[in-house]
Design an enzyme around this catalytic site. Structure first.
Site, PDB file in Angstrom:
ATOM      1  N   GLN A  93     -65.598-123.039 -64.842  1.00  0.00           N
ATOM      2  CA  GLN A  93     -64.342-123.732 -64.560  1.00  0.00           C
ATOM      3  C   GLN A  93     -63.812-123.254 -63.202  1.00  0.00           C
ATOM      4  OE1 GLN A  93     -61.667-123.907 -68.332  1.00  0.00           O
ATOM      5  NE2 GLN A  93     -62.966-122.113 -68.567  1.00  0.00           N
ATOM      6  N   ASN A  94     -64.435-122.204 -62.683  1.00  0.00           N
ATOM      7  CA  ASN A  94     -63.944-121.602 -61.446  1.00  0.00           C
ATOM      8  C   ASN A  94     -64.354-122.417 -60.229  1.00  0.00           C
ATOM      9  OD1 ASN A  94     -63.088-119.625 -63.182  1.00  0.00           O
ATOM     10  ND2 ASN A  94     -64.743-118.185 -62.679  1.00  0.00           N
ATOM     11  N   HIS A 111     -64.905-128.035 -62.525  1.00  0.00           N
ATOM     12  CA  HIS A 111     -63.582-128.300 -61.945  1.00  0.00           C
ATOM     13  C   HIS A 111     -63.639-128.361 -60.425  1.00  0.00           C
ATOM     14  CE1 HIS A 111     -61.502-126.551 -65.787  1.00  0.00           C
ATOM     15  NE2 HIS A 111     -62.002-127.740 -65.976  1.00  0.00           N
ATOM     16  N   CYS A 119     -63.939-137.283 -49.941  1.00  0.00           N
ATOM     17  CA  CYS A 119     -63.177-138.358 -49.273  1.00  0.00           C
ATOM     18  C   CYS A 119     -62.592-139.280 -50.341  1.00  0.00           C
ATOM     19  CB  CYS A 119     -64.096-139.167 -48.344  1.00  0.00           C
ATOM     20  SG  CYS A 119     -63.212-140.571 -47.618  1.00  0.00           S
ATOM     21  N   CYS A 141     -66.782-142.034 -43.320  1.00  0.00           N
ATOM     22  CA  CYS A 141     -66.159-143.370 -43.137  1.00  0.00           C
ATOM     23  C   CYS A 141     -65.042-143.341 -42.101  1.00  0.00           C
ATOM     24  CB  CYS A 141     -65.636-143.890 -44.482  1.00  0.00           C
ATOM     25  SG  CYS A 141     -64.161-143.039 -45.082  1.00  0.00           S
ATOM     26  N   GLY A 178     -64.454-114.934 -70.079  1.00  0.00           N
ATOM     27  CA  GLY A 178     -63.312-114.883 -69.170  1.00  0.00           C
ATOM     28  C   GLY A 178     -62.507-116.157 -69.071  1.00  0.00           C
ATOM     29  N   ASN A 204     -64.296-111.580 -73.611  1.00  0.00           N
ATOM     30  CA  ASN A 204     -63.017-111.819 -72.960  1.00  0.00           C
ATOM     31  C   ASN A 204     -62.153-110.552 -73.009  1.00  0.00           C
ATOM     32  OD1 ASN A 204     -61.822-114.119 -71.595  1.00  0.00           O
ATOM     33  ND2 ASN A 204     -60.135-113.874 -73.051  1.00  0.00           N
TER      34      ASN A 204
HETATM   35  C1  BV8 Z   1     -58.888-134.330 -68.494  1.00  0.00           C
HETATM   36  C2  BV8 Z   1     -58.842-126.861 -60.876  1.00  0.00           C
HETATM   37  C3  BV8 Z   1     -58.998-136.567 -69.148  1.00  0.00           C
HETATM   38  C4  BV8 Z   1     -57.654-126.511 -60.109  1.00  0.00           C
HETATM   39  C5  BV8 Z   1     -58.299-126.812 -63.173  1.00  0.00           C
HETATM   40  C6  BV8 Z   1     -51.413-134.222 -70.626  1.00  0.00           C
HETATM   41  C7  BV8 Z   1     -51.621-134.935 -69.449  1.00  0.00           C
HETATM   42  C8  BV8 Z   1     -52.844-134.892 -68.756  1.00  0.00           C
HETATM   43  C9  BV8 Z   1     -53.874-134.140 -69.267  1.00  0.00           C
HETATM   44  C10 BV8 Z   1     -53.643-133.423 -70.425  1.00  0.00           C
HETATM   45  C11 BV8 Z   1     -52.454-133.459 -71.115  1.00  0.00           C
HETATM   46  N1  BV8 Z   1     -52.566-132.658 -72.202  1.00  0.00           N
HETATM   47  C12 BV8 Z   1     -53.802-132.110 -72.229  1.00  0.00           C
HETATM   48  C13 BV8 Z   1     -54.456-132.577 -71.166  1.00  0.00           C
HETATM   49  C14 BV8 Z   1     -55.793-132.260 -70.801  1.00  0.00           C
HETATM   50  C15 BV8 Z   1     -55.730-131.220 -69.696  1.00  0.00           C
HETATM   51  C16 BV8 Z   1     -55.456-129.881 -70.349  1.00  0.00           C
HETATM   52  O1  BV8 Z   1     -56.332-129.338 -70.976  1.00  0.00           O
HETATM   53  N2  BV8 Z   1     -54.231-129.369 -70.195  1.00  0.00           N
HETATM   54  C17 BV8 Z   1     -53.914-128.108 -70.819  1.00  0.00           C
HETATM   55  C18 BV8 Z   1     -53.030-127.289 -69.895  1.00  0.00           C
HETATM   56  C19 BV8 Z   1     -53.259-128.414 -72.162  1.00  0.00           C
HETATM   57  N3  BV8 Z   1     -57.039-131.242 -69.081  1.00  0.00           N
HETATM   58  C20 BV8 Z   1     -57.222-132.030 -68.016  1.00  0.00           C
HETATM   59  O2  BV8 Z   1     -56.363-132.653 -67.442  1.00  0.00           O
HETATM   60  C21 BV8 Z   1     -58.665-132.130 -67.587  1.00  0.00           C
HETATM   61  N4  BV8 Z   1     -58.993-133.508 -67.461  1.00  0.00           N
HETATM   62  O3  BV8 Z   1     -58.533-134.019 -69.604  1.00  0.00           O
HETATM   63  O4  BV8 Z   1     -59.206-135.592 -68.148  1.00  0.00           O
HETATM   64  C22 BV8 Z   1     -59.481-137.834 -68.616  1.00  0.00           C
HETATM   65  C23 BV8 Z   1     -60.116-138.673 -69.491  1.00  0.00           C
HETATM   66  C24 BV8 Z   1     -60.574-139.867 -69.019  1.00  0.00           C
HETATM   67  C25 BV8 Z   1     -60.418-140.203 -67.678  1.00  0.00           C
HETATM   68  C26 BV8 Z   1     -59.777-139.331 -66.802  1.00  0.00           C
HETATM   69  C27 BV8 Z   1     -59.295-138.140 -67.267  1.00  0.00           C
HETATM   70  C28 BV8 Z   1     -58.885-131.480 -66.245  1.00  0.00           C
HETATM   71  C29 BV8 Z   1     -58.692-130.000 -66.372  1.00  0.00           C
HETATM   72  C30 BV8 Z   1     -59.069-129.338 -65.038  1.00  0.00           C
HETATM   73  C31 BV8 Z   1     -57.815-128.907 -64.330  1.00  0.00           C
HETATM   74  N5  BV8 Z   1     -58.183-128.119 -63.167  1.00  0.00           N
HETATM   75  N6  BV8 Z   1     -58.709-126.165 -62.111  1.00  0.00           N
HETATM   76  C32 BV8 Z   1     -57.935-125.262 -59.364  1.00  0.00           C
HETATM   77  O5  BV8 Z   1     -58.690-124.397 -59.841  1.00  0.00           O
HETATM   78  O6  BV8 Z   1     -57.336-125.168 -58.291  1.00  0.00           O
HETATM   79  S1  BV8 Z   1     -58.020-125.955 -64.570  1.00  0.00           S
HETATM   80  C33 BV8 Z   1     -57.691-124.320 -64.303  1.00  0.00           C
HETATM   81  O7  BV8 Z   1     -57.649-123.753 -65.622  1.00  0.00           O
HETATM   82  C34 BV8 Z   1     -58.750-123.498 -63.574  1.00  0.00           C
HETATM   83  O8  BV8 Z   1     -59.919-124.209 -63.263  1.00  0.00           O
HETATM   84  C35 BV8 Z   1     -59.107-122.448 -64.603  1.00  0.00           C
HETATM   85  O9  BV8 Z   1     -60.407-122.025 -64.503  1.00  0.00           O
HETATM   86  C36 BV8 Z   1     -58.924-123.230 -65.839  1.00  0.00           C
HETATM   87  C37 BV8 Z   1     -58.904-122.545 -67.148  1.00  0.00           C
HETATM   88  O10 BV8 Z   1     -58.226-121.387 -67.010  1.00  0.00           O
HETATM   89  P1  BV8 Z   1     -59.093-120.054 -67.241  1.00  0.00           P
HETATM   90  O11 BV8 Z   1     -60.303-120.102 -66.364  1.00  0.00           O
HETATM   91  O12 BV8 Z   1     -59.302-119.898 -68.691  1.00  0.00           O
HETATM   92  O13 BV8 Z   1     -58.140-118.982 -66.635  1.00  0.00           O
HETATM   93  P2  BV8 Z   1     -56.909-118.328 -67.390  1.00  0.00           P
HETATM   94  O14 BV8 Z   1     -56.108-117.573 -66.399  1.00  0.00           O
HETATM   95  O15 BV8 Z   1     -56.262-119.369 -68.247  1.00  0.00           O
HETATM   96  O16 BV8 Z   1     -57.599-117.286 -68.397  1.00  0.00           O
HETATM   97  C38 BV8 Z   1     -58.285-116.185 -67.881  1.00  0.00           C
HETATM   98  C39 BV8 Z   1     -58.850-115.481 -69.091  1.00  0.00           C
HETATM   99  O17 BV8 Z   1     -59.638-114.411 -68.607  1.00  0.00           O
HETATM  100  C40 BV8 Z   1     -57.771-114.898 -69.975  1.00  0.00           C
HETATM  101  O18 BV8 Z   1     -58.095-115.165 -71.322  1.00  0.00           O
HETATM  102  C41 BV8 Z   1     -57.863-113.401 -69.700  1.00  0.00           C
HETATM  103  O19 BV8 Z   1     -57.629-112.632 -70.872  1.00  0.00           O
HETATM  104  C42 BV8 Z   1     -59.299-113.241 -69.301  1.00  0.00           C
HETATM  105  N7  BV8 Z   1     -59.523-112.133 -68.367  1.00  0.00           N
HETATM  106  C43 BV8 Z   1     -58.696-111.671 -67.402  1.00  0.00           C
HETATM  107  N8  BV8 Z   1     -59.298-110.639 -66.771  1.00  0.00           N
HETATM  108  C44 BV8 Z   1     -60.521-110.462 -67.354  1.00  0.00           C
HETATM  109  C45 BV8 Z   1     -60.667-111.414 -68.361  1.00  0.00           C
HETATM  110  N9  BV8 Z   1     -61.759-111.493 -69.136  1.00  0.00           N
HETATM  111  C46 BV8 Z   1     -62.753-110.604 -68.884  1.00  0.00           C
HETATM  112  N10 BV8 Z   1     -62.683-109.658 -67.929  1.00  0.00           N
HETATM  113  C47 BV8 Z   1     -61.593-109.566 -67.143  1.00  0.00           C
HETATM  114  N11 BV8 Z   1     -61.541-108.613 -66.199  1.00  0.00           N
END
Ligand code: BV8
Length: 236
Positions: A93-94, A111, A119, A141, A178, A204
Site C-alpha cells: 500500500q506504500n 496505491h 497524465c 500529449c 505493518g 504488526n
Molecule cells: C476504493 C495513497 C472504490 C495516498 C492511500 C467513503 C467514500 C469513499 C471511499 C470510501 C468510503 N468509505 C470507505 C471507503 C473506501 C476507502 C477506505 O477504505 N476508507 C477508509 C478510511 C474507511 N478506500 C478507498 O477509497 C480506496 N478506493 O475503495 O475505491 C471504487 C470502486 C469502484 C470504482 C472506483 C472506486 C482507495 C484507498 C487508497 C487511498 N490511498 N494512499 C498516499 O499514500 O499518499 S491509503 C493510505 O492508507 C496509505 O496508502 C497507507 O498505506 C494506507 C493504509 O494505511 P497503513 O499502511 O495501514 O498505515 P497506518 O498508519 O494506517 O498503519 C500503520 C500500521 O503499522 C499500524 O497498525 C502500526 O501499528 C504499524 N506499525 C507502525 N510501526 C511499525 C508497525 N508495524 C511493524 N513495525 C513497525 N515498526
C-alpha cells in the site's frame, strides 16, 4: 519448502523504522494536512498547488531514508523462494521505493508510487523523481496542468486488483505486515484469503483492525519480526 506461493501485503509500518511517517500515527492528519485535502481527487481539484507540495515533500524525503531489515529480509526471501521454484508476490500500500531499494522485484504498488507521474488527460505514466507543479505539461500529449501524482486517492480504484486477486487465489499463505487494516480493499484481503482456505499471518507493532481474522498474529517491530519469520520460512 513449506509454502510454494506466498502473498505478502505491506503497509506504512514496514517503512516506519526507515523514518517514513505512518499514515495514522498523526491521528488523521498527514504531515499536518487533513486527509481529504491531500489524498482525494476533490482535494486535488480544490488546491493542486497544495497537493503537489505535499507529494513533493514526500518524494524528496525518499532521498533521505534507507530500506530497513524488514525490506531486505522480504527481498531475500523472495529471491530464495524463486531459486527453489516458489513465488513471493509482494503487494504494498506504500508509495515509497524502499521495497525496490531493498532488492524486491515486481513490487505491486496498489496505491501508486511517489516516483511516478500520471497524465490526467492521456493517462501516460512516466518516472518522476523531482518536484512537480500544476504548471507541468505532459511529456506525451503536451497538455499543460494535466500531470498529477501517480497515487490512488480515496474514492479511486486501487491498481492491479486483478493480479492481486489471482495471487491470493493461488497462494498457500497470506502475510500482512505493518498495516492497520483500516483502508479497503487492502484490509479485505485477509477475509478473501480465509474464505479460500489459505493460511494467514499478521506481523504488526500492535493489533490491527483485522487481527481477529488472522490464523496467527505476532506483535513487534517489523525490523525484528520480518527477518525472524523469513528465516523460519527458508529453514522450513
Ligand atoms: C476504493 C495513497 C472504490 C495516498 C492511500 C467513503 C467514500 C469513499 C471511499 C470510501 C468510503 N468509505 C470507505 C471507503 C473506501 C476507502 C477506505 O477504505 N476508507 C477508509 C478510511 C474507511 N478506500 C478507498 O477509497 C480506496 N478506493 O475503495 O475505491 C471504487 C470502486 C469502484 C470504482 C472506483 C472506486 C482507495 C484507498 C487508497 C487511498 N490511498 N494512499 C498516499 O499514500 O499518499 S491509503 C493510505 O492508507 C496509505 O496508502 C497507507 O498505506 C494506507 C493504509 O494505511 P497503513 O499502511 O495501514 O498505515 P497506518 O498508519 O494506517 O498503519 C500503520 C500500521 O503499522 C499500524 O497498525 C502500526 O501499528 C504499524 N506499525 C507502525 N510501526 C511499525 C508497525 N508495524 C511493524 N513495525 C513497525 N515498526
Amino acid at each position: 519448502m513449506k509454502y510454494k506461493k506466498i502473498v505478502v501485503l505491506t503497509g506504512a509500518g514496514v517503512s516506519a523504522e526507515s523514518g517514513i511517517e505512518t499514515f495514522r500515527a498523526a491521528d488523521g492528519l498527514w504531515e499536518n494536512h487533513p486527509i481529504d485535502q491531500v489524498a482525494t481527487p476533490q482535494g486535488y481539484a480544490r488546491d493542486p498547488e497544495l497537493v503537489h507540495r505535499f507529494y513533493n515533500q514526500r518524494r524528496a524525503g525518499l532521498k533521505t531514508v534507507e530500506p530497513n531489515p524488514a525490506h531486505i529480509a522480504l527481498a531475500r526471501l523472495q529471491e530464495d523462494m524463486a531459486a527453489k521454484g516458489g513465488t513471493l508476490t509482494l503487494v504494498t500500500q506504500n508509495v515509497d521505493d524502499l521495497h525496490e531499494r531493498g532488492g524486491a522485484k515486481d513490487v505491486i504498488h496498489m496505491h501508486g508510487e511517489l516516483r511516478s507521474m500520471l497524465c490526467g488527460a492521456c493517462e501516460h505514466r512516466w518516472p518522476h523523481t523531482e518536484d512537480a507543479s500544476p504548471e507541468m505539461a505532459c511529456p506525451d500529449c503536451d497538455t499543460e496542468g494535466a500531470p498529477r501524482p501517480d497515487i490512488v486517492w480515496f474514492g479511486e480504484m486501487p491498481y492491479h486488483m486483478d493480479s492481486i486477486k489471482r495471487a491470493l487465489a493461488d497462494c498457500a499463505l497470506f502475510v500482512s505486515i505493518g498495516t492497520s487494516g483500516a483502508v479497503y480493499p487492502a484490509a479485505g484481503f485477509v477475509q478473501m484469503a480465509r474464505q479460500m482456505g489459505k493460511e494467514t499471518l499478521e506481523l504488526n507493532l500492535e493489533p490491527s483492525q483485522g487481527s481477529h481474522l488472522f490464523g496467527q498474529s505476532r506483535l513487534g517491530p517489523a525490523s525484528q519480526l520480518v527477518p525472524e519469520w523469513a528465516q523460519s520460512v527458508i529453514a522450513g
